[in-house]
Motif scaffolding. Structure first.
Motif, PDB file in Angstrom:
ATOM      1  N   ILE A 146       0.849  -1.188   0.000  1.00  0.00           N
ATOM      2  CA  ILE A 146       0.000   0.000   0.000  1.00  0.00           C
ATOM      3  C   ILE A 146       0.881   1.234   0.000  1.00  0.00           C
ATOM      4  O   ILE A 146       1.805   1.366   0.809  1.00  0.00           O
ATOM      5  CB  ILE A 146      -0.921   0.000   1.232  1.00  0.00           C
ATOM      6  CG1 ILE A 146      -1.814  -1.244   1.218  1.00  0.00           C
ATOM      7  CG2 ILE A 146      -1.756   1.258   1.284  1.00  0.00           C
ATOM      8  CD1 ILE A 146      -2.664  -1.396   2.453  1.00  0.00           C
ATOM      9  N   PRO A 148       1.884   5.169   0.606  1.00  0.00           N
ATOM     10  CA  PRO A 148       1.557   6.153   1.640  1.00  0.00           C
ATOM     11  C   PRO A 148       0.530   7.167   1.134  1.00  0.00           C
ATOM     12  O   PRO A 148       0.423   7.418  -0.064  1.00  0.00           O
ATOM     13  CB  PRO A 148       2.907   6.829   1.921  1.00  0.00           C
ATOM     14  CG  PRO A 148       3.936   5.882   1.403  1.00  0.00           C
ATOM     15  CD  PRO A 148       3.307   5.182   0.243  1.00  0.00           C
ATOM     16  N   ASN A 149      -0.209   7.732   2.056  1.00  0.00           N
ATOM     17  CA  ASN A 149      -1.172   8.765   1.701  1.00  0.00           C
ATOM     18  C   ASN A 149      -0.447  10.039   1.298  1.00  0.00           C
ATOM     19  O   ASN A 149       0.670  10.316   1.732  1.00  0.00           O
ATOM     20  CB  ASN A 149      -2.096   9.056   2.892  1.00  0.00           C
ATOM     21  CG  ASN A 149      -3.005   7.881   3.223  1.00  0.00           C
ATOM     22  OD1 ASN A 149      -3.407   7.139   2.331  1.00  0.00           O
ATOM     23  ND2 ASN A 149      -3.321   7.712   4.491  1.00  0.00           N
ATOM     24  N   GLY A 150      -1.106  10.833   0.479  1.00  0.00           N
ATOM     25  CA  GLY A 150      -0.572  12.141   0.105  1.00  0.00           C
ATOM     26  C   GLY A 150       0.361  12.155  -1.081  1.00  0.00           C
ATOM     27  O   GLY A 150       0.928  13.201  -1.406  1.00  0.00           O
ATOM     28  N   SER A 152       1.230  12.012  -5.087  1.00  0.00           N
ATOM     29  CA  SER A 152       0.616  12.226  -6.386  1.00  0.00           C
ATOM     30  C   SER A 152       0.744  10.952  -7.217  1.00  0.00           C
ATOM     31  O   SER A 152       1.456  10.010  -6.836  1.00  0.00           O
ATOM     32  CB  SER A 152       1.292  13.383  -7.112  1.00  0.00           C
ATOM     33  OG  SER A 152       2.598  13.021  -7.528  1.00  0.00           O
ATOM     34  N   ASN A 153       0.076  10.924  -8.346  1.00  0.00           N
ATOM     35  CA  ASN A 153       0.138   9.756  -9.215  1.00  0.00           C
ATOM     36  C   ASN A 153       1.574   9.457  -9.640  1.00  0.00           C
ATOM     37  O   ASN A 153       2.025   8.304  -9.616  1.00  0.00           O
ATOM     38  CB  ASN A 153      -0.747   9.991 -10.444  1.00  0.00           C
ATOM     39  CG  ASN A 153      -0.791   8.796 -11.378  1.00  0.00           C
ATOM     40  OD1 ASN A 153       0.062   8.667 -12.238  1.00  0.00           O
ATOM     41  ND2 ASN A 153      -1.774   7.928 -11.207  1.00  0.00           N
ATOM     42  N   GLY A 156       3.727   8.148  -6.790  1.00  0.00           N
ATOM     43  CA  GLY A 156       3.391   6.762  -6.504  1.00  0.00           C
ATOM     44  C   GLY A 156       4.051   5.800  -7.482  1.00  0.00           C
ATOM     45  O   GLY A 156       4.530   4.727  -7.094  1.00  0.00           O
ATOM     46  N   GLU A 199      10.301  13.294   2.497  1.00  0.00           N
ATOM     47  CA  GLU A 199       9.225  12.727   3.313  1.00  0.00           C
ATOM     48  C   GLU A 199       9.641  11.432   4.008  1.00  0.00           C
ATOM     49  O   GLU A 199       8.866  10.851   4.775  1.00  0.00           O
ATOM     50  CB  GLU A 199       7.993  12.463   2.435  1.00  0.00           C
ATOM     51  CG  GLU A 199       7.323  13.727   1.919  1.00  0.00           C
ATOM     52  CD  GLU A 199       6.782  14.594   3.043  1.00  0.00           C
ATOM     53  OE1 GLU A 199       6.140  14.052   3.952  1.00  0.00           O
ATOM     54  OE2 GLU A 199       7.019  15.826   3.009  1.00  0.00           O
ATOM     55  N   HIS A 201      10.341   8.480   2.579  1.00  0.00           N
ATOM     56  CA  HIS A 201       9.884   7.242   1.945  1.00  0.00           C
ATOM     57  C   HIS A 201      11.038   6.483   1.285  1.00  0.00           C
ATOM     58  O   HIS A 201      10.993   5.258   1.173  1.00  0.00           O
ATOM     59  CB  HIS A 201       8.807   7.544   0.900  1.00  0.00           C
ATOM     60  CG  HIS A 201       7.600   8.216   1.475  1.00  0.00           C
ATOM     61  ND1 HIS A 201       6.915   7.717   2.561  1.00  0.00           N
ATOM     62  CD2 HIS A 201       6.948   9.356   1.107  1.00  0.00           C
ATOM     63  CE1 HIS A 201       5.890   8.516   2.842  1.00  0.00           C
ATOM     64  NE2 HIS A 201       5.902   9.512   1.980  1.00  0.00           N
TER      65      HIS A 201
END
Length: 216
Positions: A146, A148-150, A152-153, A156, A199, A201
């Motif tokens: 899954i 992370p939230n926030g 953009s396409n 991701g 962030e 990630h």
């Protein structure tokens, strides 16, 4: 110092041209030359910067800035014989340490303003280019977990590819990332990498051009 050079003495950060820059740091040393004074200024973000200040004959009566002194340098980035340096228009000793705190806040604000524009451009690009948005599953069905939230396409998609390379100790190179996301521009990929690193990630591994997911 890692800003791409787009032409002679012209550098850019996220496609925004660098002009005048402001640096606050400690003088680690200096070397006098016939026409200029070269300082080694450490701003704590990496190796000390080479700062050059051209001197006229009347300037030689001025005392050089001694090592250990906090200074504020205003100048522009230059490339002399393959070595990057800052060509100083002004070097001023800092006597009030509140200036250091103020400069740090200015750096944070500039960073926020810069990447706010980058993210806004990415959102507009996705909204205006539904074809690119529809390619979010490009490359087949993989188990990347899954996201992370926030994100953009585009962010991701970049994160998915990096996660698929988690088995490699050095992660994935920027060139391989571009090869797998050939339908995205290098500008969008670089902007996504900056966002994902900031962030938490992803992180860089063996150099600034290899990345790995922080979740593996």
């Amino acid at each position: 110092m890692s800003a791409p050079q787009v032409s002679n003495d012209t550098f850019a950060v996220c496609d925004l041209e660098l002009n005048q820059v402001s640096i606050v740091g400690i003088v680690r040393g200096f070397t006098p030359f016939v026409t200029n004074m070269q300082y080694s200024v450490d701003d704590m973000t990496g190796p000390p910067l080479c700062v050059k200040q051209w001197l006229n004959e009347e300037d030689w009566s001025l005392t050089s800035v001694p090592p250990g002194t906090y200074v504020k340098v205003i100048g522009s980035l230059r490339n002399f014989s393959g070595q990057r340096s800052v060509l100083a228009m002004n070097i001023r000793c800092i006597k009030d340490l509140n200036e250091i705190t103020s400069h740090m806040l200015e750096v944070v604000q500039a960073h926020m303003l810069l990447f706010e524009k980058v993210l806004k451009g990415l959102r507009e690009n996705v909204n205006m280019n539904p074809t690119a948005a529809s390619l979010s599953g490009h490359g087949g069905n993989h188990s990347e977990g899954i996201l992370p939230n926030g994100l953009s396409n585009i962010q991701g998609q970049v994160l998915r590819v990096i996660r698929r390379s988690c088995v490699l100790a050095e992660g994935i190179s920027l060139q391989d990332l571009k090869s797998q996301l050939d339908y995205l521009s290098m500008r969008d990929i670089r902007a996504s990498l900056v966002f994902l690193v900031n962030e938490g990630h992803i992180f860089s591994t063996i150099d600034e051009h290899h990345f790995k997911s922080a979740e593996h």
